[in-house]
Structure formats: C-alpha cells, structure tokens
Design an enzyme around this catalytic site. Structure first.
Site, PDB file in Angstrom:
ATOM      1  N   ARG A  42       0.832  -1.223   0.000  1.00  0.00           N
ATOM      2  CA  ARG A  42       0.000   0.000   0.000  1.00  0.00           C
ATOM      3  C   ARG A  42       0.860   1.264   0.000  1.00  0.00           C
ATOM      4  O   ARG A  42       0.426   2.306  -0.486  1.00  0.00           O
ATOM      5  CB  ARG A  42      -0.950  -0.027   1.209  1.00  0.00           C
ATOM      6  CG  ARG A  42      -2.069   1.033   1.144  1.00  0.00           C
ATOM      7  CD  ARG A  42      -3.120   0.768   2.213  1.00  0.00           C
ATOM      8  NE  ARG A  42      -4.272   1.656   2.135  1.00  0.00           N
ATOM      9  CZ  ARG A  42      -4.468   2.712   2.919  1.00  0.00           C
ATOM     10  NH1 ARG A  42      -3.576   3.021   3.851  1.00  0.00           N
ATOM     11  NH2 ARG A  42      -5.537   3.459   2.790  1.00  0.00           N
ATOM     12  N   ILE A  68      -7.247   7.505  -1.103  1.00  0.00           N
ATOM     13  CA  ILE A  68      -7.151   6.044  -1.175  1.00  0.00           C
ATOM     14  C   ILE A  68      -8.047   5.531  -0.050  1.00  0.00           C
ATOM     15  O   ILE A  68      -8.034   6.056   1.068  1.00  0.00           O
ATOM     16  CB  ILE A  68      -5.689   5.559  -0.992  1.00  0.00           C
ATOM     17  CG1 ILE A  68      -5.577   4.026  -1.073  1.00  0.00           C
ATOM     18  CG2 ILE A  68      -5.072   6.045   0.316  1.00  0.00           C
ATOM     19  CD1 ILE A  68      -4.130   3.509  -1.093  1.00  0.00           C
ATOM     20  N   SER A  69      -8.866   4.526  -0.337  1.00  0.00           N
ATOM     21  CA  SER A  69      -9.832   4.060   0.655  1.00  0.00           C
ATOM     22  C   SER A  69      -9.139   3.421   1.856  1.00  0.00           C
ATOM     23  O   SER A  69      -8.025   2.899   1.756  1.00  0.00           O
ATOM     24  CB  SER A  69     -10.773   3.031   0.031  1.00  0.00           C
ATOM     25  OG  SER A  69     -11.455   3.586  -1.059  1.00  0.00           O
ATOM     26  N   GLN A  70      -9.853   3.437   2.964  1.00  0.00           N
ATOM     27  CA  GLN A  70      -9.391   2.818   4.207  1.00  0.00           C
ATOM     28  C   GLN A  70      -9.294   1.293   3.986  1.00  0.00           C
ATOM     29  O   GLN A  70     -10.213   0.699   3.411  1.00  0.00           O
ATOM     30  CB  GLN A  70     -10.443   3.148   5.256  1.00  0.00           C
ATOM     31  CG  GLN A  70     -10.183   2.662   6.629  1.00  0.00           C
ATOM     32  CD  GLN A  70     -11.463   2.745   7.469  1.00  0.00           C
ATOM     33  OE1 GLN A  70     -12.499   3.217   7.006  1.00  0.00           O
ATOM     34  NE2 GLN A  70     -11.368   2.260   8.686  1.00  0.00           N
ATOM     35  N   PRO A  71      -8.204   0.641   4.411  1.00  0.00           N
ATOM     36  CA  PRO A  71      -8.062  -0.810   4.180  1.00  0.00           C
ATOM     37  C   PRO A  71      -9.263  -1.634   4.654  1.00  0.00           C
ATOM     38  O   PRO A  71      -9.646  -2.596   3.987  1.00  0.00           O
ATOM     39  CB  PRO A  71      -6.802  -1.168   4.973  1.00  0.00           C
ATOM     40  CG  PRO A  71      -6.003   0.085   4.979  1.00  0.00           C
ATOM     41  CD  PRO A  71      -6.986   1.214   5.028  1.00  0.00           C
TER      42      PRO A  71
END
Ligand code: SAH
Length: 218
Positions: A42, A68-71
């Site tokens: 990431r 970027i989206s949260q994992p």
C-alpha cells in the site's frame, strides 16, 4: 531507521501483520482477502511523504482532491464482492490510485476500470504495470454510464458514493452478479450490495461508510 522506500519495506512486514490483525478483529474473515491485503504494498499507492502511514487503517490523500480508501473498507467490499463469486469479469468505477484494483486483481480474470480524472488514471496504469498487474483495462470516463462495451459484468464495484442507484450499472450487471456501491449524500452514506436474481434485484445494506462523491457529468 532509514527513510528510503527500502527502509519502509523492511519495517512493513510487521506493520502489515498488525493491519491484518486489526482487520480480523473488526470482522474480516476471508483468508484470501486478508492475505492479499498483506501482500499488496500500500505504501507504493500513496505519496512518498505519507508512505510511513500507509499501513494505518485510514484513508489518505492521493492528489486531485481524492483519497485512497481505508483498508477495512477495501477488505469489506472485496469480501462482499467475492463471496460465492464464479464469474470472470468485474467493472470497477473510481480507479483512483488503483489500490482496490490491485487487491482484486489476482481473483478476477479481467477487471475493467473507469476513472473520471485522466491524469490520475495515467499514473495508476503505470503503477499497476510496475507491479506486474496486467489483467486490467482502463478507461477515462464517467462511471455513471458504466462501460457498455464489455457488459454484462459478473460483478461491479464502485469506490465513490453515488447520490442514487445508477440505473446504467444495474443494466450492465450479469444475472447472479453483484454490485457493491456506497449510496447517499455526505454524512449519510450506506454501503449497498445489489444481487441480480434474473427477475428482480435484491438490495442489502452493509452499513454506514464515508466516500468521496461519484461526480455527475465530466
Ligand atoms: N478505488 C480507490 C479509491 C478511489 S477514490 C482506492 O482503491 O483507493 C474515488 C475515485 O472515484 C476518485 O479517483 C474519483 O476521481 C473517482 N470518481 C468520482 N466520480 C467519478 C465518476 N463519475 N466516474 C468515474 N470516476 C469517478
């Protein structure tokens, strides 16, 4: 500790394990999804200045006013999309930096991905190629329209929040296919899963989320 990418790479095995443990604690059970979150670097999807925060379970800026989206959300959406998945093709709306694309890539024969911001798409295409990910077809365009040419898709995943359910995406969903999409306005978005049962669509809410908007028009 060195600040170089290599230095970050060396520390990241532990930090990635910690992230995976946190996702497990939050209820992500799919081993294949957890393994893939551990595998995808990431830190290569965010600006170098933010790389040390790449394995925190948080959204981060990727330029162009996008994130970027949260994992946890990436894991949740991937798990929902892949549960019982037997198809070959996925349509992704909102390529962004390509992290969600990279997480999905090994599980899907072909991913078609649409992004509104051409400059972002260009950078992302290079990034994914540098990670030896080649089963992706990219298109700059408006996700509200889907991508008619290669439809129907066995799954559709949207990583920006739509103000309402996009009709075109429902039309491009194959029988037995599922659409995972955040729907709603700021502060009131719900992650929705829509399953195409030939004669009807079943809609299930997967809980509240917070995404950048799926912009209307170009
Ligand atoms: N999938 C990314 C998150 C992307 S953020 C990740 O893995 O981190 C949402 C993305 O949707 C942004 O890049 C934004 O430019 C894009 N987007 C917003 N509205 C869109 C539209 N109408 N069509 C296509 N892409 C859109």
């Amino acid at each position: 500790m060195s600040n170089s990418r290599e230095g970050i790479g060396m520390t990241s095995a532990r930090t990635r394990d910690r992230l995976v443990q946190r996702l497990k604690d939050q209820g992500i059970c799919s081993c294949q999804v957890l393994d893939q979150i551990r595998n995808v670097p990431r830190h290569l999807f965010v600006d170098e200045a933010l790389a040390s925060r790449a394995y925190e379970d948080t959204a981060l800026p990727i330029g162009f006013g996008q994130t970027i989206s949260q994992p946890f959300i990436v894991a949740r959406m991937t798990e929902a999309l892949l549960a019982g998945f037997k198809g070959k093709s996925i349509l992704e709306i909102g390529t962004g930096c390509g992290y969600q694309t990279a997480v999905l890539a090994p599980f899907i024969k072909k991913i078609y991905t649409v992004e509104r911001i051409p400059e972002l798409l260009k950078k992302t295409r290079k990034r994914l190629e540098s990670l030896d990910i080649y089963n992706i077809q990219f298109r700059p365009g408006d996700g509200w329209e889907g991508w008619q040419k290669y439809s129907p898709y066995d799954g559709i995943i949207v990583t920006a929040a739509a103000s309402m359910m996009p009709e075109k995406l429902l039309q491009q969903l194959a029988p037995n296919g599922r659409l995972i999409i955040p729907v709603g306005s700021k502060g009131q978005q719900e992650l929705q899963m829509v399953i195409n049962h030939h004669d009807r669509f079943e809609q299930v809410s997967l809980g509240p989320v917070s995404f950048v908007p799926l912009v209307k028009g170009r």
